[in-house]
Motif scaffolding. Sequence first.
Motif, mmCIF file in Angstrom:
data_model
loop_
_atom_site.group_PDB
_atom_site.id
_atom_site.type_symbol
_atom_site.label_atom_id
_atom_site.label_comp_id
_atom_site.label_asym_id
_atom_site.label_seq_id
_atom_site.Cartn_x
_atom_site.Cartn_y
_atom_site.Cartn_z
ATOM 1 N N GLU A 201 38.729 49.450 -10.296
ATOM 2 C CA GLU A 201 39.373 48.397 -11.061
ATOM 3 C C GLU A 201 40.878 48.535 -11.163
ATOM 4 O O GLU A 201 41.596 47.526 -11.191
ATOM 5 N N ILE A 202 41.390 49.785 -11.233
ATOM 6 C CA ILE A 202 42.844 49.945 -11.383
ATOM 7 C C ILE A 202 43.445 50.982 -10.435
ATOM 8 O O ILE A 202 44.644 51.264 -10.500
ATOM 9 N N GLY A 203 42.630 51.587 -9.559
ATOM 10 C CA GLY A 203 43.158 52.464 -8.523
ATOM 11 C C GLY A 203 43.587 53.845 -8.966
ATOM 12 O O GLY A 203 44.256 54.558 -8.200
ATOM 13 N N ILE A 237 49.281 51.731 -10.108
ATOM 14 C CA ILE A 237 48.151 50.937 -10.577
ATOM 15 C C ILE A 237 47.870 49.856 -9.549
ATOM 16 O O ILE A 237 48.745 49.047 -9.221
ATOM 17 N N VAL A 238 46.658 49.854 -9.031
ATOM 18 C CA VAL A 238 46.245 48.850 -8.049
ATOM 19 C C VAL A 238 45.021 48.131 -8.613
ATOM 20 O O VAL A 238 43.931 48.694 -8.659
ATOM 21 N N ILE A 239 45.190 46.905 -9.059
ATOM 22 C CA ILE A 239 44.113 46.219 -9.758
ATOM 23 C C ILE A 239 43.163 45.502 -8.798
ATOM 24 O O ILE A 239 43.552 45.066 -7.705
ATOM 25 N N ASP A 240 41.911 45.425 -9.229
ATOM 26 C CA ASP A 240 40.916 44.608 -8.546
ATOM 27 C C ASP A 240 41.059 43.199 -9.109
ATOM 28 O O ASP A 240 40.625 42.912 -10.227
ATOM 29 N N GLU A 241 41.675 42.309 -8.348
ATOM 30 C CA GLU A 241 42.038 40.994 -8.859
ATOM 31 C C GLU A 241 40.835 40.100 -9.139
ATOM 32 O O GLU A 241 40.969 39.064 -9.794
ATOM 33 N N HIS A 242 39.647 40.493 -8.683
ATOM 34 C CA HIS A 242 38.446 39.723 -8.998
ATOM 35 C C HIS A 242 38.032 39.927 -10.456
ATOM 36 O O HIS A 242 37.423 39.045 -11.059
ATOM 37 N N GLU A 243 38.373 41.092 -11.008
ATOM 38 C CA GLU A 243 37.973 41.405 -12.378
ATOM 39 C C GLU A 243 39.143 41.584 -13.335
ATOM 40 O O GLU A 243 39.027 41.289 -14.521
#
Length: 277
Positions: A201-203, A237-243
């Motif tokens: 979710e946030i890497g 921080i690498v976000i999962d843009e689907h969630e």
Amino acid sequence: MIQDIFPHRFDNHYQPGEVMNDQDLILHYKDNTLLLKTNGDELEIPRKKDFPNLSDSTHSTFLFSLNDVSCFLVWDKPKTDDTSVTFHEISFFRTASRKEMAFTGLVGYHLRNWYAEHRFCGRCGHKTIHKADERALQCPECKALFFPKISPAIIVAITCGDKILLARNVNFVAGRYALIAGYADVGETLEETVIREVKEEIGLDVKNIRYYKSQPWPLSGSMMVGFTAEADENQPIVIDEHEIAEAAWFSRDNLPDYPSAVSIAGEMIGKFERGEL
């Protein structure tokens, strides 16, 4: 949290053969709403005496008891001339003053959904029946047994010194942040779920994972298992843009809007803000 209703007593022990009486609490749901009674400024669960048409032949299911008072799920809408009895969104629990009633309505909602989803056997398709001596549904044809479904999920407060990592889910209102959470997958330990969900979710990579406490969350049929963990704030921080819409580090004295302490997320963030976590 929502389940903290002391000195009230919630007992989920199934009592076969229980018969409704006038003081028993009646839970009737329509989609995501619950039939409630307005009493002054408060909402309460109506009782059998509020519905003169209810009888021993009414299609009902014993659920549990609150303060030694039986609670029944009534499947068909009970009739009443009392205009104070109306449907309310199940989200009423977030602001209800009578927490014991809110929790009762939520747990009943969990069980209503489970009963509705298991009317037929998932193995052979026959209609299920209620097992006589326990809360379980049984297929009379192939004898398969179905018990209430509870989905384990983790929720984790990730900290780095005096900062906490908070994220805004894509379904949240603007400005509302909470903790990273997610369901355990097949074959995972809960600690492995923490590591995977945070990474997805946030890497971030986390360490020093510790158990906090758990909370039943009937809205989604879940058992939320709380953890704390640490992470290096210098990681990207690498976000999962689907969630996830946004995620960032926040200091104790500069936290954004977050959920109330009715949820485990709100309790944990509140404790961090006060320097207790």
